[in-house]
Design a protein around this motif. Structure first.
Motif: not given
Length: 139
Positions: A13-41
């Motif tokens: 399955g995916p990557l499960h990432i927890t903590g103090t997270l900032e997800l940034v798009g390839s264009d440099g734009v902040l997509l979200e600040k969150t405590g948990e992500l499930y990212l495709c691998r």
């Protein structure tokens, strides 16, 4: 009090990432600040970089056990913001302290690294550059 940052592969399955997270798009734009992500691998999500369950539909298989992890940075303090930047048609690059854990509970601490999202790295969950050789297209 800061949460410790953790990156873990879920078996098949995916990557499960927890903590103090900032997800940034390839264009440099902040997509979200969150405590948990499930990212495709598996490379097949229709909502990259997020997991949408396509790993189940496509039969993605990966036991989530480290093959050859990079050296652990043992004196690293695992706190603060973990930035995860999506690379266009490439890996997820993280910057900031994180504990990376496999499905056998092997752990390493790293401050920066690349995480595979094309499913073809021979060193998953870490990127080995295979996405460039196979022409992986994420966007």
């Amino acid at each position: 009090m800061n949460k410790e940052n953790r990156i873990a592969s879920i078996e098949n399955g995916p990557l499960h990432i927890t903590g103090t997270l900032e997800l940034v798009g390839s264009d440099g734009v902040l997509l979200e600040k969150t405590g948990e992500l499930y990212l495709c691998r598996c490379g097949n999500s229709k909502n990259k970089p997020y997991c949408d369950g396509q790993h189940k539909e496509t039969g993605f298989l990966d036991d989530g056990v480290f093959v050859t992890p990079p050296a652990s940075q043992e004196n690293l303090v695992n706190e603060g913001v973990l930035e995860i930047k999506v690379q266009a048609n490439g890996p997820l690059i993280f910057r900031g302290a994180a504990c990376i854990e496999d499905t056998c509970q092997q752990k390493i601490l790293r401050k920066v690294g690349g995480l595979c999202r094309c499913q073809h790295s021979n060193n998953r969950p870490f990127c080995d550059g295979t996405h460039g050789k196979i022409g992986f297209v994420a966007e």
